[in-house]
Design an enzyme around this catalytic site. Structure first.
Site, PDB file in Angstrom:
ATOM      1  N   SER A 104      -8.255  -2.317  11.413  1.00 30.77           N
ATOM      2  CA  SER A 104      -8.028  -3.582  10.717  1.00 30.77           C
ATOM      3  C   SER A 104      -6.981  -4.461  11.098  1.00 30.77           C
ATOM      4  CB  SER A 104      -8.029  -3.224   9.266  1.00 30.77           C
ATOM      5  OG  SER A 104      -6.975  -2.108   9.182  1.00 30.77           O
ATOM      6  N   ASP A 126       0.154  -3.140   1.036  1.00 32.32           N
ATOM      7  CA  ASP A 126      -0.763  -1.984   0.856  1.00 32.32           C
ATOM      8  C   ASP A 126      -0.633  -0.705   1.759  1.00 32.32           C
ATOM      9  OD1 ASP A 126      -1.363  -2.644   3.395  1.00 32.32           O
ATOM     10  OD2 ASP A 126      -3.432  -3.582   3.020  1.00 32.32           O
ATOM     11  N   HIS A 174      -1.197  -2.902   6.156  1.00 31.02           N
ATOM     12  CA  HIS A 174      -1.324  -4.070   6.874  1.00 31.02           C
ATOM     13  C   HIS A 174      -0.033  -4.964   6.769  1.00 31.02           C
ATOM     14  CE1 HIS A 174      -5.556  -3.083   5.577  1.00 31.02           C
ATOM     15  NE2 HIS A 174      -5.803  -3.069   6.933  1.00 31.02           N
TER      16      HIS A 174
END
Ligand SMILES: *[C@@H]1O[C@H](CO)[C@@H](O)[C@H](O)[C@H]1NC(C)=O
Ligand SMILES: *[C@@H]1O[C@H](CO)[C@@H](O)[C@H](O)[C@H]1NC(C)=O
Length: 363
Positions: free
Chosen positions: A37, A249, A252
């Site tokens: 991600s 989070d 990220h």
């Protein structure tokens, strides 16, 4: 006298035909990027990110992404990975490169990344045994079910257009604290080099750290493992995430952090490219993907592009004839410099001899 030249001309004519198919631009530097991600890009795309120097280009690695089509190149306005991606490290990597490199150099990027994926997804002999969470399948399907294969496909196309200069990786959260990760990355890197016929010493791999423990990164402990990669891949370089803030989070980065992270990837790459100057354009062949002749002035063949010589087993372009009045250059013989004694006259002109070779005498 010139018969041997005619023989060599015949022997090489066939291979000359094939050169017209290969025309990569040596000044188009292309990078392949993969990961999960963070490489995909999880930062908000902000106003300052929405314009880009057109010298930084991205290839769409997915189909039907708005007006973007698979395999087509565009100005590298984020998102670079898929339509739904955000800002990632690749954005300011490319921006920093084009800001710093000579203006003749263009930079291109191909990003293939799947949020949440295990490194296994990029193992070409093992990805089919990977059964990720259901939510990940739509991401994988965008790459025809085989992200590694898509990366290779993009790499092959890239080689026709330019030169692959490096590979960027950001991955590891899903393999947190797994000590076999460096060797798995090594195997993937080596597969890429093999499948794309690249040399490790010409195509380094740049690997970014995860959100650090000091920034309360959930997988910060993985960085100690990431840092060992250069001991198994000599051409790997680790990009520090020191001080880069996370989004909250645990995984990220924030958009400002992605920008700095991209610059850090670029700084390491720029250091590796230190001696990069635009490939000299003084002869016609460079834009066709062939160097200028350095040692030879002998014309082996002439086509509509110009006069070709051969050097070290490669075609090379001859620089503009410095003495156009001398007919013999075109035939592969120098002009006579110190003699005007005509030994032979034929339909081409007057021939002398110098240093054991025929030379043409100017009219
Ligand atoms: C990390 O978490 C601790 C405990 O919740 C907190 O005190 C600290 O400020 C956090 N550090 C950062 C950089 O967010
Ligand atoms: C011509 O003469 C000059 C001066 O003697 C010499 O340096 C040069 O190498 C000669 N060139 C050739 C082709 O013989």
């Amino acid at each position: 006298m010139k018969s041997f030249a005619i023989i060599s001309l015949l022997a090489t004519t066939l291979s000359v035909v094939s050169k017209t198919f290969a025309a990569p631009d040596p000044n188009f530097h292309i990078y392949l990027a993969f990961g999960q991600s963070n490489m995909y890009g999880s930062g908000d795309i902000e106003e300052q990110d929405k314009t880009v120097d057109s010298r930084f280009q991205m290839v769409s690695t997915v189909n039907d992404c708005g007006s973007r089509k698979l395999g087509t190149w565009y100005d590298a306005i984020p998102p670079l990975a898929t339509c739904d991606a955000g800002l990632g490290p690749a954005d300011y990597f490319g921006r920093t490169l084009v800001e710093t490199l000579p203006k003749e150099i263009k930079v291109g990027i191909a990003v293939v990344a799947v949020p949440g994926c295990d490194i296994q997804l990029f193992e070409k002999d093992n990805y089919q045994n990977y059964f990720p969470d259901d939510w990940m399948y739509p991401f994988i399907d965008e790459y025809g079910g085989n992200p590694y294969g898509r990366l290779v496909e993009m790499g092959k196309q890239a080689k026709e257009l330019g030169v692959i200069k490096g590979i960027l990786l950001h991955q590891g959260e899903t393999n947190n604290e797994q000590t076999d990760w460096p060797l798995r990355v090594k195997a993937i890197y080596e597969n890429l080099l093999t499948d794309l016929e690249l040399k490790a010493e010409e195509v380094p791999i740049l690997i970014g750290e995860l959100v650090q423990l000091s920034e309360n990164g959930t997988c910060g402990a993985m960085n100690a493992i990431i840092q060992t990669v250069p001991s198994v891949i000599p051409t790997a370089h680790v990009i520090s995430s020191e001080g880069l803030k996370q989004r909250g989070d645990g995984f990220h980065f924030t958009s400002p952090s992605y920008r700095v992270f991209g610059q850090r990837y670029a700084e390491v790459m720029l250091d590796l490219l230190k001696d990069t100057t635009p490939v000299n354009d003084e002869c016609f062949s460079v834009s066709l993907g062939y160097p200028c002749c350095q040692k030879t002035t002998k014309v082996v063949v002439v086509d509509e592009d110009g006069e070709w010589g051969a050097e070290d087993g490669n075609w090379c372009g001859l620089k503009a004839n410095p003495n156009p009045e001398c007919f013999s250059i075109k035939l592969g013989y120098p002009c006579c410099q110190n003699t005007s004694d005509v030994i032979l006259t034929d339909e081409d002109g007057k021939w002398g001899a110098e240093n054991g070779d025929w030379c043409g005498i100017n009219n």
